[in-house]
Design a protein around this motif. Sequence first.
Motif, PDB file in Angstrom:
ATOM      1  N   LEU A   1     -12.010 -10.112 -16.038  1.00  0.00           N
ATOM      2  CA  LEU A   1     -12.458  -9.141 -15.344  1.00  0.00           C
ATOM      3  C   LEU A   1     -12.236  -7.848 -16.118  1.00  0.00           C
ATOM      4  CD1 LEU A   1     -14.113  -7.990 -12.693  1.00  0.00           C
ATOM      5  CD2 LEU A   1     -11.840  -8.066 -11.635  1.00  0.00           C
ATOM      6  N   ALA A   2     -11.135  -7.387 -16.529  1.00  0.00           N
ATOM      7  CA  ALA A   2     -10.690  -6.193 -17.060  1.00  0.00           C
ATOM      8  C   ALA A   2     -11.283  -6.100 -18.674  1.00  0.00           C
ATOM      9  CB  ALA A   2      -9.210  -6.151 -17.453  1.00  0.00           C
ATOM     10  N   ALA A   3     -11.267  -7.283 -19.142  1.00  0.00           N
ATOM     11  CA  ALA A   3     -12.118  -7.130 -20.613  1.00  0.00           C
ATOM     12  C   ALA A   3     -13.697  -6.881 -20.358  1.00  0.00           C
ATOM     13  CB  ALA A   3     -11.888  -8.353 -21.235  1.00  0.00           C
ATOM     14  N   ASN A   4     -14.179  -7.691 -19.299  1.00  0.00           N
ATOM     15  CA  ASN A   4     -15.680  -7.401 -19.077  1.00  0.00           C
ATOM     16  C   ASN A   4     -15.854  -6.172 -18.545  1.00  0.00           C
ATOM     17  OD1 ASN A   4     -16.152 -10.060 -19.538  1.00  0.00           O
ATOM     18  ND2 ASN A   4     -16.238 -10.838 -17.673  1.00  0.00           N
ATOM     19  N   LEU A   5     -15.316  -5.461 -17.877  1.00  0.00           N
ATOM     20  CA  LEU A   5     -15.517  -4.003 -17.206  1.00  0.00           C
ATOM     21  C   LEU A   5     -15.258  -3.037 -18.567  1.00  0.00           C
ATOM     22  CD1 LEU A   5     -13.421  -3.741 -14.061  1.00  0.00           C
ATOM     23  CD2 LEU A   5     -16.006  -3.689 -14.469  1.00  0.00           C
ATOM     24  N   ARG A   6     -14.272  -3.462 -19.540  1.00  0.00           N
ATOM     25  CA  ARG A   6     -14.234  -2.487 -20.703  1.00  0.00           C
ATOM     26  C   ARG A   6     -15.547  -2.661 -21.450  1.00  0.00           C
ATOM     27  NH1 ARG A   6     -10.519  -5.410 -24.451  1.00  0.00           N
ATOM     28  NH2 ARG A   6     -12.529  -6.833 -24.419  1.00  0.00           N
ATOM     29  N   ASP A   7     -15.898  -3.606 -21.662  1.00  0.00           N
ATOM     30  CA  ASP A   7     -17.279  -3.897 -22.243  1.00  0.00           C
ATOM     31  C   ASP A   7     -18.315  -3.280 -21.595  1.00  0.00           C
ATOM     32  OD1 ASP A   7     -15.807  -4.896 -24.290  1.00  0.00           O
ATOM     33  OD2 ASP A   7     -16.469  -7.189 -23.647  1.00  0.00           O
ATOM     34  N   ASP A   8     -18.491  -3.425 -20.418  1.00  0.00           N
ATOM     35  CA  ASP A   8     -19.502  -2.823 -19.457  1.00  0.00           C
ATOM     36  C   ASP A   8     -19.697  -1.375 -19.430  1.00  0.00           C
ATOM     37  OD1 ASP A   8     -20.197  -5.448 -18.817  1.00  0.00           O
ATOM     38  OD2 ASP A   8     -19.261  -5.337 -16.713  1.00  0.00           O
ATOM     39  N   TRP A   9     -18.580  -0.610 -19.393  1.00  0.00           N
ATOM     40  CA  TRP A   9     -18.347   0.697 -19.484  1.00  0.00           C
ATOM     41  C   TRP A   9     -18.193   1.402 -20.801  1.00  0.00           C
ATOM     42  CZ3 TRP A   9     -14.371   0.029 -14.944  1.00  0.00           C
ATOM     43  CH2 TRP A   9     -14.985   0.046 -13.877  1.00  0.00           C
ATOM     44  N   LEU A  10     -18.220   0.664 -21.815  1.00  0.00           N
ATOM     45  CA  LEU A  10     -18.062   0.957 -23.333  1.00  0.00           C
ATOM     46  C   LEU A  10     -16.771   1.925 -23.403  1.00  0.00           C
ATOM     47  CD1 LEU A  10     -21.866   1.961 -23.915  1.00  0.00           C
ATOM     48  CD2 LEU A  10     -20.514  -0.098 -24.684  1.00  0.00           C
ATOM     49  N   ALA A  11     -15.645   1.514 -22.748  1.00  0.00           N
ATOM     50  CA  ALA A  11     -14.605   2.246 -22.712  1.00  0.00           C
ATOM     51  C   ALA A  11     -13.476   1.722 -23.765  1.00  0.00           C
ATOM     52  CB  ALA A  11     -13.818   2.178 -21.442  1.00  0.00           C
ATOM     53  N   HIS A  12     -12.459   2.533 -24.134  1.00  0.00           N
ATOM     54  CA  HIS A  12     -11.514   2.094 -25.028  1.00  0.00           C
ATOM     55  C   HIS A  12     -10.523   0.921 -24.385  1.00  0.00           C
ATOM     56  CE1 HIS A  12     -11.939   4.765 -28.617  1.00  0.00           C
ATOM     57  NE2 HIS A  12     -12.407   5.602 -27.789  1.00  0.00           N
ATOM     58  N   SER A  13     -10.205   1.264 -23.098  1.00  0.00           N
ATOM     59  CA  SER A  13      -9.280   0.402 -22.206  1.00  0.00           C
ATOM     60  C   SER A  13      -9.879   0.582 -20.770  1.00  0.00           C
ATOM     61  CB  SER A  13      -7.926   0.913 -22.257  1.00  0.00           C
ATOM     62  OG  SER A  13      -7.523   1.064 -23.867  1.00  0.00           O
ATOM     63  N   VAL A  14      -9.370  -0.663 -20.232  1.00  0.00           N
ATOM     64  CA  VAL A  14      -9.396  -0.450 -18.692  1.00  0.00           C
ATOM     65  C   VAL A  14      -8.216  -1.194 -18.277  1.00  0.00           C
ATOM     66  CG1 VAL A  14     -10.513  -2.034 -16.725  1.00  0.00           C
ATOM     67  CG2 VAL A  14     -11.986  -0.818 -18.368  1.00  0.00           C
ATOM     68  N   ALA A  15      -7.743  -0.869 -17.044  1.00  0.00           N
ATOM     69  CA  ALA A  15      -6.538  -1.111 -16.481  1.00  0.00           C
ATOM     70  C   ALA A  15      -6.821  -1.568 -15.090  1.00  0.00           C
ATOM     71  CB  ALA A  15      -5.212  -0.417 -16.408  1.00  0.00           C
ATOM     72  N   VAL A  16      -6.765  -2.797 -14.778  1.00  0.00           N
ATOM     73  CA  VAL A  16      -7.131  -3.339 -13.209  1.00  0.00           C
ATOM     74  C   VAL A  16      -5.788  -3.180 -12.492  1.00  0.00           C
ATOM     75  CG1 VAL A  16      -8.084  -4.854 -11.773  1.00  0.00           C
ATOM     76  CG2 VAL A  16      -9.100  -4.264 -14.012  1.00  0.00           C
ATOM     77  N   THR A  17      -5.603  -2.326 -11.495  1.00  0.00           N
ATOM     78  CA  THR A  17      -4.159  -2.333 -11.080  1.00  0.00           C
ATOM     79  C   THR A  17      -4.257  -3.475  -9.945  1.00  0.00           C
ATOM     80  OG1 THR A  17      -4.974  -0.457  -9.503  1.00  0.00           O
ATOM     81  CG2 THR A  17      -3.764   0.001 -11.374  1.00  0.00           C
ATOM     82  N   THR A  18      -3.383  -4.060  -9.628  1.00  0.00           N
ATOM     83  CA  THR A  18      -3.345  -5.474  -8.816  1.00  0.00           C
ATOM     84  C   THR A  18      -1.916  -5.437  -7.744  1.00  0.00           C
ATOM     85  OG1 THR A  18      -1.919  -6.707 -10.591  1.00  0.00           O
ATOM     86  CG2 THR A  18      -4.345  -6.986 -10.372  1.00  0.00           C
ATOM     87  N   GLY A  19      -1.737  -4.183  -7.120  1.00  0.00           N
ATOM     88  CA  GLY A  19      -0.787  -4.014  -6.363  1.00  0.00           C
ATOM     89  C   GLY A  19       0.607  -4.346  -6.943  1.00  0.00           C
ATOM     90  N   GLU A  20       1.447  -5.125  -6.130  1.00  0.00           N
ATOM     91  CA  GLU A  20       2.713  -5.542  -6.540  1.00  0.00           C
ATOM     92  C   GLU A  20       2.803  -6.425  -7.638  1.00  0.00           C
ATOM     93  OE1 GLU A  20       3.197  -9.464  -3.620  1.00  0.00           O
ATOM     94  OE2 GLU A  20       4.128  -7.362  -2.899  1.00  0.00           O
ATOM     95  N   ALA A  21       1.939  -6.822  -8.117  1.00  0.00           N
ATOM     96  CA  ALA A  21       1.783  -7.708  -9.279  1.00  0.00           C
ATOM     97  C   ALA A  21       1.735  -6.755 -10.679  1.00  0.00           C
ATOM     98  CB  ALA A  21       0.565  -8.633  -9.371  1.00  0.00           C
ATOM     99  N   GLY A  22       1.490  -5.427 -10.473  1.00  0.00           N
ATOM    100  CA  GLY A  22       1.609  -4.346 -11.544  1.00  0.00           C
ATOM    101  C   GLY A  22      -0.137  -4.262 -11.998  1.00  0.00           C
ATOM    102  N   ALA A  23      -0.469  -4.507 -13.223  1.00  0.00           N
ATOM    103  CA  ALA A  23      -1.714  -4.104 -13.693  1.00  0.00           C
ATOM    104  C   ALA A  23      -2.118  -4.975 -14.910  1.00  0.00           C
ATOM    105  CB  ALA A  23      -1.814  -2.552 -14.334  1.00  0.00           C
ATOM    106  N   VAL A  24      -3.329  -5.239 -15.080  1.00  0.00           N
ATOM    107  CA  VAL A  24      -3.848  -6.004 -16.012  1.00  0.00           C
ATOM    108  C   VAL A  24      -4.630  -4.985 -17.121  1.00  0.00           C
ATOM    109  CG1 VAL A  24      -5.397  -7.958 -16.957  1.00  0.00           C
ATOM    110  CG2 VAL A  24      -3.894  -8.177 -15.017  1.00  0.00           C
TER     111      VAL A  24
END
Length: 483
Positions: free
Chosen positions: A217-240
């Motif tokens: 999901l994080a990789a796909n959103l990075r490509d969808d948004w043409l961003a350098h990076s995407v961090a998906v925050t996942t609560g107590e698990a941290g982030a991807v």
Amino acid sequence: MKPLVVLGDVMLDVDVDGTVDRLCPGTPAAVVDVRRELRRPGGAGLAALLAARSTDEVLLITAVADDETGRALLDLLSSELTVLSVALRGTTVRKTRVLVGGQSLVRLDTGDGTADPAPVDAEVERALRSAGAILVADYGGGVAGHPDVRRALTELAPTVPIVWDPHPRGPAPTRGARLISPNLSEARLFHRPGPAAPGSGRDAVARDAAGPDVVELAANLRDDWLAHSVAVTTGEAGAVLADGRRVRTVPVPVDARITSSAEPDTCGAGDCFAATVSANLLAGATVAEAVSDAVAAAARFIVAGGACTLSVPVDPAVPVDPVVPTRPTPPRLGSAFDVAAGIRAEGGRVVATGGCFDLLHPGHVSLLRQARALGDALIVCLNSDDSVRRLKGLGRPILPARDRARLLTELASVDAVAIFDEPSPVALLERLRPDVWVKGGDYAGAPLPESEVVHRHGGETVLIPTVHGYSTSRLVAAAQVSG
């Protein structure tokens, strides 16, 4: 250093805290006896306030109406940062939570304001062009969708780090953002997977919260948004973090994890994460370094009590002036434990704070007065002489504990003092079990070992803004120079 510019929609967050012991006659509606009202900036205002605690210069570009709510917001923000406003159509948004026993009973939303798309003035343009980093804290109110703003962000993206905290009701981030930081539920909404090959599992990306699917999901959103990076925050698990072509998990550090069984208030965690990333990128950190630090900062922010720690108590009769309480009459006598027991027997709230309080100054007095306004008695946990010496070094304390305690108890805001020998008052708090633990706002984002024990016993942590320019160490240093 160039300023950090925060861009987005603000609102006034209000917590009305009360008790319930009866129902309204003839209906099943609870009657809430209001004990206090707390206010704080919300949305991009909260993100900017958090950024100002770790960055020298913060500019906030937002849209605020000239109404009571808008003026209250500006009063809360203007002492710590510069606010520039684009035009707002409608009224400033206000969100009021009614809390009973720390639990939200109902939320009342007022205000219909959205940013006016009319051209922005030259001052806003100059602020954007002067930025060393930009945080877009989008809350769906139109500031992030303003045509002039989007045009400027697109032009600046190749040279200025842009962090974008998106909102489902807001526009897509402009291309080239350095980092986009949705939480997991938002990320699922944003990603619209196309047809997947049979058995590929790609459409599970929007459903599953576990491991590989979040990575995809994080990789796909990075490509969808043409961003350098995407961090998906996942609560107590941290982030991807999908950074460039690499995707990795960024866990919460062990020393920042929530160990209490009490349900934490996560309000503001995303703003803390985005503000910390932005401040780190401004200071020259890599995206991976900034995200790692932000995961830890957001976790500690929650442990310390979340956004409510930035709230300011308000007397409903005098909205602009924090309550200045007086000692109950007659004065409460006995030890700190006697005072706490007496307050609980009366159904009241016990407030505690702690520190060395070596050479009382106006900053101490302000904190103690505001702390006392949060309940029915204030107990000060005071570092012993040995404890101060271990913390501050030889030559401290200047006054022995008995004198420091005597001075504190002479203040109308202090009901009792308890002295402890350890580096922190954790053991003392196990016995006191205060309903509210108060520290100065300079502890925002820092780990507070006391919070865990307070929360475990059903209490809350509140951070109160400090009076700028006062500290005992600074006073001692000034006295030594003048001597």
